[in-house]
Design an enzyme around this catalytic site. Sequence first.
Site, PDB file in Angstrom:
ATOM      1  N   MET A   1      -2.441  -4.455  -4.600  1.00  0.00           N
ATOM      2  CA  MET A   1      -3.580  -5.365  -4.752  1.00  0.00           C
ATOM      3  C   MET A   1      -4.534  -5.261  -3.187  1.00  0.00           C
ATOM      4  O   MET A   1      -5.425  -5.836  -3.063  1.00  0.00           O
ATOM      5  CB  MET A   1      -3.384  -6.889  -4.832  1.00  0.00           C
ATOM      6  N   CYS A   2      -3.988  -4.284  -2.500  1.00  0.00           N
ATOM      7  CA  CYS A   2      -4.835  -4.370  -1.223  1.00  0.00           C
ATOM      8  C   CYS A   2      -6.094  -3.085  -1.357  1.00  0.00           C
ATOM      9  O   CYS A   2      -5.806  -2.191  -2.239  1.00  0.00           O
ATOM     10  CB  CYS A   2      -4.018  -3.659  -0.019  1.00  0.00           C
ATOM     11  N   HIS A   3      -7.274  -3.415  -0.936  1.00  0.00           N
ATOM     12  CA  HIS A   3      -8.338  -2.593  -1.097  1.00  0.00           C
ATOM     13  C   HIS A   3      -8.126  -1.494  -0.353  1.00  0.00           C
ATOM     14  O   HIS A   3      -7.859  -1.554   0.935  1.00  0.00           O
ATOM     15  CB  HIS A   3      -9.369  -3.372  -0.785  1.00  0.00           C
TER      16      HIS A   3
ATOM     17  N   MET B   1      -2.925  -6.991   6.202  1.00  0.00           N
ATOM     18  CA  MET B   1      -1.733  -5.968   5.606  1.00  0.00           C
ATOM     19  C   MET B   1      -1.648  -4.729   6.183  1.00  0.00           C
ATOM     20  O   MET B   1      -0.659  -4.096   6.295  1.00  0.00           O
ATOM     21  CB  MET B   1      -1.786  -6.061   4.124  1.00  0.00           C
ATOM     22  N   GLU B   2      -2.882  -4.060   6.778  1.00  0.00           N
ATOM     23  CA  GLU B   2      -2.629  -2.796   7.165  1.00  0.00           C
ATOM     24  C   GLU B   2      -1.785  -2.811   8.438  1.00  0.00           C
ATOM     25  O   GLU B   2      -1.002  -2.039   8.856  1.00  0.00           O
ATOM     26  CB  GLU B   2      -4.178  -2.434   7.494  1.00  0.00           C
TER      27      GLU B   2
ATOM     28  N   ASP C   1      14.917   5.970  11.219  1.00  0.00           N
ATOM     29  CA  ASP C   1      15.161   7.278  10.576  1.00  0.00           C
ATOM     30  C   ASP C   1      15.357   8.234  11.979  1.00  0.00           C
ATOM     31  O   ASP C   1      16.363   9.052  11.635  1.00  0.00           O
ATOM     32  CB  ASP C   1      13.967   7.634   9.889  1.00  0.00           C
TER      33      ASP C   1
END
Length: 157
Positions: free
Chosen positions: A74-76, A112-113, A127
């Site tokens: 749902m992130c733009h 969110m970014e 990693d």
Amino acid sequence: MDLTHLDNNNRPKMVDVSAKDETTRVAVASGKISMSQEAFDAIIKNNTKKGPVIQTAVIAAIMGVKKTSDLIPMCHPLLLSGINCDVEELPALPGFKLIVTAKLNGQTGVEMEALTGVSLGLLTIYDMVKAIDKSMVISNVQLEEKSGGKSGDFTRN
């Protein structure tokens, strides 16, 4: 409280932000990774088989910020105006703290970014040195501050 990501038929939707004012929006997020002394020393001495860990983690964090809308449904998609990544050595842990700042002029925030950038950067560290230490722990991925937008400013105490 109405759920903004559901339509009148309870189906998922992306929120329409077209009526919102464009403002400068900034979000800062951080997270930590703890590891063995051996793994920490290998990173500091740039002595790992997979190459320069910190530089690669910063690139991964930037890519994570840019790809957030591809990863979180749902992130733009956003037109970012700036991304900055800082890495702090934490010898007493031992480990590192990654801080990501995302900025734009737009109609929706960049929290969110910033959080995604931190997560991808820390996963990249994991990693790249997992051959030395599989017991590393990623922790405290959190929003530190945000500014701009209707909900106002936030600063973690």
